[in-house]
Design a protein around this motif. Structure first.
Motif, PDB file in Angstrom:
ATOM      1  N   PHE A 192       0.839  -1.194   0.000  1.00 14.50           N
ATOM      2  CA  PHE A 192       0.000   0.000   0.000  1.00 14.50           C
ATOM      3  C   PHE A 192       0.878   1.249   0.000  1.00 14.50           C
ATOM      4  O   PHE A 192       1.962   1.266   0.564  1.00 14.50           O
ATOM      5  CB  PHE A 192      -0.924   0.014   1.224  1.00 14.50           C
ATOM      6  N   SER A 193       0.379   2.286  -0.641  1.00 11.73           N
ATOM      7  CA  SER A 193       1.101   3.555  -0.706  1.00 11.73           C
ATOM      8  C   SER A 193       0.149   4.692  -0.368  1.00 11.73           C
ATOM      9  O   SER A 193      -1.041   4.469  -0.113  1.00 11.73           O
ATOM     10  CB  SER A 193       1.688   3.755  -2.109  1.00 11.73           C
ATOM     11  N   ASP A 194       0.678   5.914  -0.358  1.00 10.12           N
ATOM     12  CA  ASP A 194      -0.131   7.105  -0.081  1.00 10.12           C
ATOM     13  C   ASP A 194      -0.944   6.908   1.194  1.00 10.12           C
ATOM     14  O   ASP A 194      -2.153   7.167   1.230  1.00 10.12           O
ATOM     15  CB  ASP A 194      -1.046   7.406  -1.273  1.00 10.12           C
ATOM     16  N   VAL A 195      -0.268   6.450   2.255  1.00  8.94           N
ATOM     17  CA  VAL A 195      -0.947   6.162   3.523  1.00  8.94           C
ATOM     18  C   VAL A 195      -1.182   7.466   4.277  1.00  8.94           C
ATOM     19  O   VAL A 195      -0.248   8.223   4.534  1.00  8.94           O
ATOM     20  CB  VAL A 195      -0.122   5.194   4.380  1.00  8.94           C
ATOM     21  N   ARG A 196      -2.428   7.706   4.619  1.00  4.03           N
ATOM     22  CA  ARG A 196      -2.795   8.915   5.353  1.00  4.03           C
ATOM     23  C   ARG A 196      -3.485   8.522   6.648  1.00  4.03           C
ATOM     24  O   ARG A 196      -4.459   7.777   6.633  1.00  4.03           O
ATOM     25  CB  ARG A 196      -3.722   9.789   4.512  1.00  4.03           C
ATOM     26  N   VAL A 197      -2.977   9.023   7.758  1.00  8.50           N
ATOM     27  CA  VAL A 197      -3.513   8.691   9.074  1.00  8.50           C
ATOM     28  C   VAL A 197      -3.923   9.984   9.771  1.00  8.50           C
ATOM     29  O   VAL A 197      -3.157  10.945   9.813  1.00  8.50           O
ATOM     30  CB  VAL A 197      -2.481   7.946   9.934  1.00  8.50           C
TER      31      VAL A 197
END
Length: 209
Positions: free
Chosen positions: A183-188
């Protein structure tokens, strides 16, 4: 007591969702444990025409809302009582299906591919990510969206700890784990609770790379 029996007992004791929210809507998506609070489905981007899987779909209300926006939805929950409640309330909606299954068993057996995978206080919080996330990624279309929420690490809230071990991870840990499984572009983000409440919600969004 089996996993399904534990969750079924919890499901039977849960209060049904309201028929309308504070603004009069009959369907809506809620990422937090608080009514009428937090972001809406815009976190996912446009969902019309998307194939959506919800792992831990509960009474089906969140998935039903996406179906009214043009998505085709499949909800999977380990508790038979949840499937029954979802079918009773939302069975008249087209392009919406509910099944009783444990998340990893379903992902191992299906050959379907999904554009969006959701887990709202669901399987991502209760199943070992080293087991679950590779299976999720294997069933996602390239560029698809995985989005999940759970109580912020260390919080005490209404979710049933007795039903299984919670996988609480910090934002940095989720970024590392998700990156390791494709997974990429992980936003938390952390969603503050309403006034007078004390428990934050963690919301994570990632893209299948």
């Amino acid at each position: 007591m089996s996993l399904a029996e534990s969750w079924d007992r919890y499901a039977v004791g849960s209060k049904p969702r309201r028929t309308v929210n504070a603004t009069g809507d009959t369907t809506w998506l809620n990422w937090t444990q608080y009514a009428d609070h937090g972001p809406n489905e815009s976190v996912l981007g446009p969902v019309a025409g998307s194939r959506v899987l919800e792992l831990g779909s509960g009474s089906g209300s969140n998935l039903a809302h996406l179906a009214t926006l043009g998505a085709t939805g499949l909800g999977v929950d380990v508790a038979p009582a949840r499937e029954a409640a979802a079918r009773e309330r939302w069975g008249s909606l087209p392009n919406l299906e509910f099944r009783t299954a444990e998340a990893t068993a379903f992902l191992n057996e299906t050959n379907e591919t999904f554009d969006v995978v959701l887990s709202i206080f669901g399987a991502v919080w209760f199943v070992d990510p080293n087991t679950l996330l590779p299976l999720v990624r294997s069933r996602m279309a390239l560029g698809g969206i995985l989005a999940f929420s759970h109580l912020a690490p260390g919080s005490q809230g209404r979710a049933p700890a007795k039903a299984g071990l919670r996988h609480d991870h910090s934002p940095d840990e989720w970024r590392r784990i998700l990156a390791g499984y494709g997974f990429s572009d992980v936003r938390v983000s952390l969603i503050d609770p309403p006034e007078g409440m004390t428990v934050d919600t963690m919301l994570v969004r990632a893209r299948a790379a």
